[in-house]
Write a protein that holds these residues in place. Structure first.
Motif, mmCIF file in Angstrom:
data_model
loop_
_atom_site.group_PDB
_atom_site.id
_atom_site.type_symbol
_atom_site.label_atom_id
_atom_site.label_comp_id
_atom_site.label_asym_id
_atom_site.label_seq_id
_atom_site.Cartn_x
_atom_site.Cartn_y
_atom_site.Cartn_z
ATOM 1 N N ARG A 77 0.826 -1.204 0.000
ATOM 2 C CA ARG A 77 0.000 0.000 0.000
ATOM 3 C C ARG A 77 0.862 1.256 0.000
ATOM 4 O O ARG A 77 0.579 2.242 -0.702
ATOM 5 N N TYR A 78 1.924 1.255 0.803
ATOM 6 C CA TYR A 78 2.788 2.429 0.870
ATOM 7 C C TYR A 78 3.458 2.690 -0.488
ATOM 8 O O TYR A 78 3.588 3.846 -0.916
ATOM 9 N N ARG A 79 3.863 1.617 -1.163
ATOM 10 C CA ARG A 79 4.501 1.792 -2.474
ATOM 11 C C ARG A 79 3.506 2.336 -3.498
ATOM 12 O O ARG A 79 3.878 3.140 -4.357
ATOM 13 N N ALA A 80 2.265 1.902 -3.394
ATOM 14 C CA ALA A 80 1.245 2.391 -4.332
ATOM 15 C C ALA A 80 1.029 3.896 -4.154
ATOM 16 O O ALA A 80 0.920 4.644 -5.138
ATOM 17 N N VAL A 81 0.976 4.355 -2.911
ATOM 18 C CA VAL A 81 0.810 5.790 -2.654
ATOM 19 C C VAL A 81 2.055 6.548 -3.096
ATOM 20 O O VAL A 81 1.963 7.630 -3.693
ATOM 21 N N SER A 82 3.226 5.982 -2.830
ATOM 22 C CA SER A 82 4.477 6.611 -3.237
ATOM 23 C C SER A 82 4.515 6.807 -4.752
ATOM 24 O O SER A 82 4.983 7.838 -5.249
ATOM 25 N N LYS A 83 4.018 5.840 -5.480
ATOM 26 C CA LYS A 83 3.976 5.947 -6.948
ATOM 27 C C LYS A 83 3.088 7.113 -7.375
ATOM 28 O O LYS A 83 3.424 7.863 -8.290
ATOM 29 N N GLN A 84 1.951 7.283 -6.718
ATOM 30 C CA GLN A 84 1.069 8.417 -7.022
ATOM 31 C C GLN A 84 1.789 9.749 -6.796
ATOM 32 O O GLN A 84 1.682 10.671 -7.605
ATOM 33 N N VAL A 85 2.524 9.822 -5.684
ATOM 34 C CA VAL A 85 3.222 11.066 -5.344
ATOM 35 C C VAL A 85 4.316 11.362 -6.362
ATOM 36 O O VAL A 85 4.488 12.502 -6.815
ATOM 37 N N ARG A 86 5.059 10.335 -6.765
ATOM 38 C CA ARG A 86 6.141 10.552 -7.733
ATOM 39 C C ARG A 86 5.596 10.983 -9.086
ATOM 40 O O ARG A 86 6.234 11.762 -9.798
ATOM 41 N N GLU A 87 4.437 10.506 -9.452
ATOM 42 C CA GLU A 87 3.818 10.942 -10.709
ATOM 43 C C GLU A 87 3.518 12.439 -10.663
ATOM 44 O O GLU A 87 3.644 13.146 -11.672
ATOM 45 N N ILE A 88 3.142 12.925 -9.487
ATOM 46 C CA ILE A 88 2.911 14.362 -9.323
ATOM 47 C C ILE A 88 4.224 15.126 -9.486
ATOM 48 O O ILE A 88 4.277 16.163 -10.158
ATOM 49 N N PHE A 89 5.295 14.627 -8.883
ATOM 50 C CA PHE A 89 6.601 15.276 -9.020
ATOM 51 C C PHE A 89 6.966 15.442 -10.490
ATOM 52 O O PHE A 89 7.428 16.507 -10.926
ATOM 53 N N HIS A 90 6.786 14.369 -11.256
ATOM 54 C CA HIS A 90 7.239 14.365 -12.647
ATOM 55 C C HIS A 90 6.390 15.242 -13.555
ATOM 56 O O HIS A 90 6.780 15.502 -14.690
ATOM 57 N N LYS A 91 5.255 15.717 -13.077
ATOM 58 C CA LYS A 91 4.499 16.711 -13.836
ATOM 59 C C LYS A 91 5.249 18.041 -13.872
ATOM 60 O O LYS A 91 5.066 18.844 -14.785
ATOM 61 N N HIS A 92 6.079 18.266 -12.860
ATOM 62 C CA HIS A 92 6.733 19.558 -12.710
ATOM 63 C C HIS A 92 8.195 19.558 -13.136
ATOM 64 O O HIS A 92 8.723 20.598 -13.528
ATOM 65 N N THR A 93 8.877 18.418 -13.034
ATOM 66 C CA THR A 93 10.282 18.332 -13.418
ATOM 67 C C THR A 93 10.671 16.879 -13.645
ATOM 68 O O THR A 93 10.113 15.976 -13.013
ATOM 69 N N ASP A 94 11.626 16.684 -14.539
ATOM 70 C CA ASP A 94 12.179 15.334 -14.744
ATOM 71 C C ASP A 94 13.329 15.063 -13.779
ATOM 72 O O ASP A 94 13.778 13.920 -13.654
ATOM 73 N N LEU A 95 13.809 16.120 -13.122
ATOM 74 C CA LEU A 95 14.936 15.970 -12.197
ATOM 75 C C LEU A 95 14.407 15.670 -10.793
ATOM 76 O O LEU A 95 14.288 16.546 -9.944
ATOM 77 N N VAL A 96 14.059 14.407 -10.588
ATOM 78 C CA VAL A 96 13.523 13.933 -9.316
ATOM 79 C C VAL A 96 14.439 12.841 -8.778
ATOM 80 O O VAL A 96 14.720 11.859 -9.462
ATOM 81 N N GLU A 97 14.921 13.021 -7.559
ATOM 82 C CA GLU A 97 15.794 12.034 -6.910
ATOM 83 C C GLU A 97 15.102 11.500 -5.659
ATOM 84 O O GLU A 97 15.143 12.120 -4.604
ATOM 85 N N PRO A 98 14.444 10.335 -5.762
ATOM 86 C CA PRO A 98 13.804 9.757 -4.574
ATOM 87 C C PRO A 98 14.857 9.310 -3.564
ATOM 88 O O PRO A 98 15.874 8.709 -3.926
ATOM 89 N N LEU A 99 14.616 9.611 -2.303
ATOM 90 C CA LEU A 99 15.485 9.138 -1.225
ATOM 91 C C LEU A 99 14.890 7.904 -0.567
ATOM 92 O O LEU A 99 15.603 7.079 -0.011
ATOM 93 N N SER A 100 13.578 7.791 -0.612
ATOM 94 C CA SER A 100 12.857 6.668 -0.029
ATOM 95 C C SER A 100 11.437 6.746 -0.567
ATOM 96 O O SER A 100 11.140 7.555 -1.452
ATOM 97 N N LEU A 101 10.552 5.931 -0.040
ATOM 98 C CA LEU A 101 9.168 5.974 -0.503
ATOM 99 C C LEU A 101 8.489 7.292 -0.159
ATOM 100 O O LEU A 101 7.523 7.680 -0.826
#
Length: 352
Positions: A77-101
């Motif tokens: 479940r946590y990974r599924a939510v994390s994926k939603q959040v990262r999709e939001i990040f990538h709307k604004h920039t391709d330079l995204v460096e995840p540190l964790s979920l």
């Protein structure tokens, strides 16, 4: 001049549990398996008021907060939510460096959206996260990664804080050195013994003496105290290893190290639950009293699936240390490395 945003979800695992189970809202929630060797994966803000923190032994958390509601973690479940959040990040920039979920750096110097400033982008991201997940996130905006990470913690939970380039040195001057990444309990004690308590103290301390005592890290400490951090946001960076280590108050024999190995292994295992990659190699690190470093590692056919299995493998690596029995050790560390993607791990496990 870069524009860096650090986004950190608020009490992520516990907040997901409270969102999905209304009866948990407003209660001190501790995300952890119950058991003598379990550690806390996350604690709600209600639990944190009692001193409960991530990576703390679950038994200690129960003592600090007897009324806590323990919930076993559900990483799918946590990974599924994390994926939603990262999709939001990538709307604004391709330079995204995840540190964790639950956290990531974003370089929005040249964003994909038309917002007027990095602050406006951070506000938009936080609003989108809440609209999509019903969860809150805190944001720090600054000219580099070090400052952005400090800023995101400044007004938690559900906060936003900006450190402008011209404010950096003044802002950092009274900051406790314990806030600097890499300054744990042992390093903080060493710095305090030298009369170094704040970033201002670090700036005033003799640079050659810092380097003599702490090597390259001494130079790094001075740079950070001045707000200097040239690291780029690396979107291709993936977890390669996770570890925990500690220095003993006094040198000990190998036969006396097992309790510390178990404690550090539990902390490391808790940290690995924040990534969606799978670690395959268990590592034991030791430093002798005369500063000789040795490591022992083992890669089982199937990656460790539980904390208990990981702890057992780490403890077992002592048997592969071949120094004389009377050798004394000043430091021990436990790590998990050789990370692969989860789908690759599944494919490999099907071979056995």
């Amino acid at each position: 001049m870069r524009k860096i945003v650090h986004i950190d979800m608020d009490a992520f695992y516990a907040s997901v549990e409270q969102r999905d189970e209304p009866s948990l809202r407003g209660k001190p929630v501790v995300v952890a398996w119950r058991g003598a060797r379990s550690v806390v994966c996350a604690a709600s803000y209600e639990a944190r008021k009692f001193g409960v923190r991530s990576a703390m032994p679950a038994l200690r958390a129960a003592r600090l907060c007897p009324q806590a509601v323990f919930v076993p973690p559900d990483f799918s479940r946590y990974r599924a939510v994390s994926k939603q959040v990262r999709e939001i990040f990538h709307k604004h920039t391709d330079l995204v460096e995840p540190l964790s979920l639950d956290e990531a750096y974003l370089d929005v110097t040249t964003p994909k959206t038309d917002y007027a400033s990095a602050t406006a982008i951070a506000k938009a991201i936080r609003a989108e996260i809440f609209e999509t997940t019903q969860l809150t996130a805190s944001a720090g905006i600054a000219p580099n990664k070090f400052l952005a990470k400090i800023a995101s913690d400044w007004r938690k939970p559900n906060g936003l804080f900006v450190i402008k380039p011209e404010q950096a040195e003044t802002f950092l001057a009274p900051l406790d050195v314990a806030k600097i990444p890499g300054v744990g309990k042992v390093m903080n004690a060493k710095l305090e013994a030298l009369g170094v308590h704040t970033c201002s103290d670090l700036r005033a301390f003799d640079l050659r003496e810092l380097e003599r005592r702490f090597g390259r890290y001494g130079l790094r400490l001075r740079e950070l105290s001045l707000g200097i951090d040239e690291r780029r946001v690396n979107p291709d960076q993936s977890v390669q290893s996770i570890s925990s280590e500690d220095t003993f108050a006094h040198d000990v024999l190998l036969s006396e190290i097992e309790p510390m190995i178990r404690e550090l292994a539990a902390k490391t295992w808790s940290a690995t639950r924040k990534t969606d990659r799978i670690g395959r190699t268990v590592v034991l690190k030791l430093k002798t009293a005369d500063f000789h470093i040795l490591t022992r590692s083992h890669t089982p056919p199937v990656p460790p699936q539980t904390e208990e299995a990981f702890v057992a493998l780490a403890v077992g690596l002592r048997e592969r240390v071949d120094l004389p029995p009377r050798t004394r050790y000043r430091l021990v560390g436990v790590g998990l490395s050789n990370f692969i993607d989860a789908d690759e791990s599944l494919a490999q496990s099907e071979l056995f």
